[in-house]
Structure formats: structure tokens, C-alpha cells
Scaffold this motif. Structure first.
Motif, mmCIF file in Angstrom:
data_model
loop_
_atom_site.group_PDB
_atom_site.id
_atom_site.type_symbol
_atom_site.label_atom_id
_atom_site.label_comp_id
_atom_site.label_asym_id
_atom_site.label_seq_id
_atom_site.Cartn_x
_atom_site.Cartn_y
_atom_site.Cartn_z
ATOM 1 N N ALA A 162 0.835 -1.209 0.000
ATOM 2 C CA ALA A 162 0.000 0.000 0.000
ATOM 3 C C ALA A 162 0.863 1.250 0.000
ATOM 4 N N ASN A 163 1.920 1.254 0.794
ATOM 5 C CA ASN A 163 2.793 2.427 0.823
ATOM 6 C C ASN A 163 3.494 2.605 -0.523
ATOM 7 N N ARG A 164 3.952 1.498 -1.129
ATOM 8 C CA ARG A 164 4.592 1.599 -2.451
ATOM 9 C C ARG A 164 3.620 2.154 -3.483
ATOM 10 N N LEU A 165 2.361 1.727 -3.424
ATOM 11 C CA LEU A 165 1.357 2.228 -4.355
ATOM 12 C C LEU A 165 1.095 3.711 -4.133
ATOM 13 N N ALA A 166 1.052 4.140 -2.884
ATOM 14 C CA ALA A 166 0.843 5.565 -2.575
ATOM 15 C C ALA A 166 2.015 6.403 -3.099
ATOM 16 N N VAL A 167 3.228 5.900 -2.962
ATOM 17 C CA VAL A 167 4.413 6.600 -3.478
ATOM 18 C C VAL A 167 4.377 6.613 -5.007
ATOM 19 N N GLN A 168 4.003 5.477 -5.604
ATOM 20 C CA GLN A 168 3.915 5.377 -7.065
ATOM 21 C C GLN A 168 2.909 6.379 -7.622
ATOM 22 N N MET A 169 1.762 6.529 -6.970
ATOM 23 C CA MET A 169 0.761 7.488 -7.439
ATOM 24 C C MET A 169 1.333 8.903 -7.411
ATOM 25 N N ARG A 170 2.077 9.223 -6.368
ATOM 26 C CA ARG A 170 2.704 10.541 -6.293
ATOM 27 C C ARG A 170 3.690 10.731 -7.437
ATOM 28 N N ARG A 171 4.502 9.727 -7.692
ATOM 29 C CA ARG A 171 5.489 9.832 -8.773
ATOM 30 C C ARG A 171 4.804 10.037 -10.122
ATOM 31 N N GLU A 172 3.715 9.315 -10.362
ATOM 32 C CA GLU A 172 2.983 9.485 -11.622
ATOM 33 C C GLU A 172 2.482 10.915 -11.778
ATOM 34 N N LEU A 173 2.231 11.570 -10.666
ATOM 35 C CA LEU A 173 1.746 12.955 -10.689
ATOM 36 C C LEU A 173 2.879 13.971 -10.562
ATOM 37 N N GLY A 174 4.127 13.490 -10.572
ATOM 38 C CA GLY A 174 5.279 14.384 -10.470
ATOM 39 C C GLY A 174 5.507 14.914 -9.071
ATOM 40 N N LEU A 175 5.030 14.186 -8.063
ATOM 41 C CA LEU A 175 5.176 14.612 -6.670
ATOM 42 C C LEU A 175 6.239 13.783 -5.956
ATOM 43 N N HIS A 176 6.827 14.365 -4.945
ATOM 44 C CA HIS A 176 7.789 13.685 -4.076
ATOM 45 C C HIS A 176 7.022 12.744 -3.148
ATOM 46 N N PRO A 177 7.641 11.651 -2.692
ATOM 47 C CA PRO A 177 6.945 10.718 -1.785
ATOM 48 C C PRO A 177 6.403 11.342 -0.502
ATOM 49 N N VAL A 178 6.966 12.492 -0.069
ATOM 50 C CA VAL A 178 6.456 13.128 1.152
ATOM 51 C C VAL A 178 5.429 14.221 0.863
ATOM 52 N N SER A 179 5.156 14.470 -0.403
ATOM 53 C CA SER A 179 4.214 15.531 -0.765
ATOM 54 C C SER A 179 2.777 15.149 -0.413
ATOM 55 N N PRO A 180 1.981 16.132 0.000
ATOM 56 C CA PRO A 180 0.543 15.875 0.180
ATOM 57 C C PRO A 180 -0.077 15.488 -1.160
ATOM 58 N N LEU A 181 -1.139 14.685 -1.107
ATOM 59 C CA LEU A 181 -1.828 14.252 -2.315
ATOM 60 C C LEU A 181 -3.327 14.450 -2.120
ATOM 61 N N ALA A 182 -3.845 15.482 -2.760
ATOM 62 C CA ALA A 182 -5.281 15.768 -2.667
ATOM 63 C C ALA A 182 -6.054 14.690 -3.414
ATOM 64 N N PRO A 183 -7.139 14.188 -2.823
ATOM 65 C CA PRO A 183 -7.910 13.154 -3.508
ATOM 66 C C PRO A 183 -8.459 13.619 -4.856
ATOM 67 N N ALA A 184 -8.819 14.875 -4.973
ATOM 68 C CA ALA A 184 -9.351 15.370 -6.251
ATOM 69 C C ALA A 184 -8.306 15.245 -7.354
ATOM 70 N N ARG A 185 -7.058 15.505 -7.022
ATOM 71 C CA ARG A 185 -5.994 15.409 -8.027
ATOM 72 C C ARG A 185 -5.775 13.966 -8.460
ATOM 73 N N LEU A 186 -5.754 13.053 -7.495
ATOM 74 C CA LEU A 186 -5.569 11.643 -7.828
ATOM 75 C C LEU A 186 -6.770 11.109 -8.599
ATOM 76 N N ALA A 187 -7.958 11.476 -8.181
ATOM 77 C CA ALA A 187 -9.167 11.024 -8.882
ATOM 78 C C ALA A 187 -9.171 11.511 -10.328
ATOM 79 N N GLU A 188 -8.766 12.748 -10.537
ATOM 80 C CA GLU A 188 -8.698 13.280 -11.901
ATOM 81 C C GLU A 188 -7.686 12.484 -12.722
ATOM 82 N N HIS A 189 -6.540 12.178 -12.130
ATOM 83 C CA HIS A 189 -5.506 11.389 -12.798
ATOM 84 C C HIS A 189 -6.035 10.013 -13.201
ATOM 85 N N LEU A 190 -6.892 9.453 -12.358
ATOM 86 C CA LEU A 190 -7.465 8.126 -12.610
ATOM 87 C C LEU A 190 -8.762 8.186 -13.410
ATOM 88 N N ALA A 191 -9.163 9.390 -13.813
ATOM 89 C CA ALA A 191 -10.397 9.615 -14.584
ATOM 90 C C ALA A 191 -11.626 9.134 -13.823
#
Length: 184
Positions: free
Chosen positions: A11-40
Motif C-alpha cells: 500500500a505504501n509503495r502504491l501511494a508513493v507510485q501514485m505521487r510519482r505518476e503525478l510528479g510529486l515527491h513521496p512526502v508531498s501531500p496528495l489531494a484526492p481530487a488530483r488523484l481522482a482526476e488522474h485516474l479519470a
């Protein structure tokens, strides 16, 4: 109920991977709206639905706590609906919980059983809860909060989480123990 061996690290690797796909650092906050948009996956609020169906208003008044969020499936398409009468930290947690179901490819199931009671698959819900927490605050982010000496209030604001979620992630990531060890 316990999670299968290795799920927490996965789960942690997947959370880090999602950040990387969005150009974010592993410690960066990740707004659900941004991730949802990325996942359509569209994210909508309960209050936006009231104009279409007044019964939704019951969820926002007398039954405010009844539902935090839900996913509506239409074939392969998903829509996430969030109860926007809840505080922002809970909304973020609820939205990430629903996103976690999508990321983990949990199959849709009936909301209610034949008796009209809520259908609940404890294993699936526990996985979604754990991944949602990791999406909100990765292990790396929790450890960074400790290293930087960030106050709980600052961390809650930075990551858009409730105090309860922050405490849980600090404990579950091992960051709280790192703070105690580094102080000795």
C-alpha cells in the motif's frame, strides 16, 4: 481481521507510485481530487445532488453520519460521491478510501444485503482503509514530519487530515517510535 502478509508495504509503495505518476515527491501531500482526476474518476458532492433528488438532503441533515462517501458503478466507469457536510479532513479520508477501492480493483458489490442491511466485506474495507491512510500520509511523509519537528496542527493542515488520521498514520508508519528513539 488482519491484512494479508505484505499488504501494508504494498500500500505504501502504491501511494508513493501514485505521487510519482503525478510528479510529486513521496512526502508531498496528495489531494484526492488530483488523484481522482488522474485516474479519470469524477468526484461529486452530496450537496450537488440535492437539486436532483431531495432524499439526498436527509443524508446531510438528520442522517449526516450515515454515509461518508460511496462509489457508484456504471459498467467499468466509477463516480465517487462525498458527503460534503463532513469536515474537510474526513472528506479527504473518505474520498481516498473510495479511490483505494478503485486502485485495488475491488469488485463492486451490492450496497445492501437481501434484508436491507448494509453489505460489508471486512477484508476489502480494511484494505481500502489502510491504502487510504497511506495515500493521505505515506510512511516517508510521516517520518519527514518527525524529522522536521512539524507540529500536529501544521501536519494536519499540510496533509488535509483529521487529528485522528494523523495520529493513526504516525503510529502505523513507525514515525512515533522514531521520534521517541531520536529523543533518547
Amino acid at each position: 481481521m488482519s491484512l494479508r502478509h505484505g499488504f501494508k508495504a504494498e500500500a505504501n509503495r502504491l501511494a508513493v507510485q501514485m505521487r510519482r505518476e503525478l510528479g510529486l515527491h513521496p512526502v508531498s501531500p496528495l489531494a484526492p481530487a488530483r488523484l481522482a482526476e488522474h485516474l479519470a474518476i469524477p468526484v461529486k458532492t452530496f450537496s450537488s445532488a440535492i437539486a436532483h433528488d431531495a432524499r439526498i438532503g436527509l443524508l446531510l441533515t438528520g442522517e449526516r453520519e450515515a454515509v461518508s462517501a460511496l462509489t457508484v458503478h456504471a459498467g467499468a466507469r466509477r463516480e465517487i460521491w462525498v458527503n460534503d457536510s463532513h469536515d474537510p479532513g474526513r472528506q479527504n479520508s473518505s474520498a481516498h478510501h473510495e479511490i483505494a477501492h478503485a486502485l485495488l480493483m475491488h469488485p463492486p458489490g451490492p450496497a445492501l444485503d437481501p434484508r436491507g442491511c448494509r453489505h460489508w466485506d471486512g477484508e476489502i474495507e480494511e484494505e481500502a482503509n489502510w491504502l487510504a491512510g497511506s495515500l493521505l500520509i505515506t510512511n516517508e511523509a510521516a517520518w519527514s514530519i518527525v524529522r522536521r519537528g512539524t507540529s500536529p496542527e501544521e501536519a494536519m493542515l499540510q496533509y488535509g487530515v483529521s487529528r485522528q488520521m494523523l495520529t493513526w498514520r504516525m503510529n502505523m508508519s513507525g514515525a512515533r517510535g522514531r521520534r521517541i528513539q531520536s529523543a533518547s
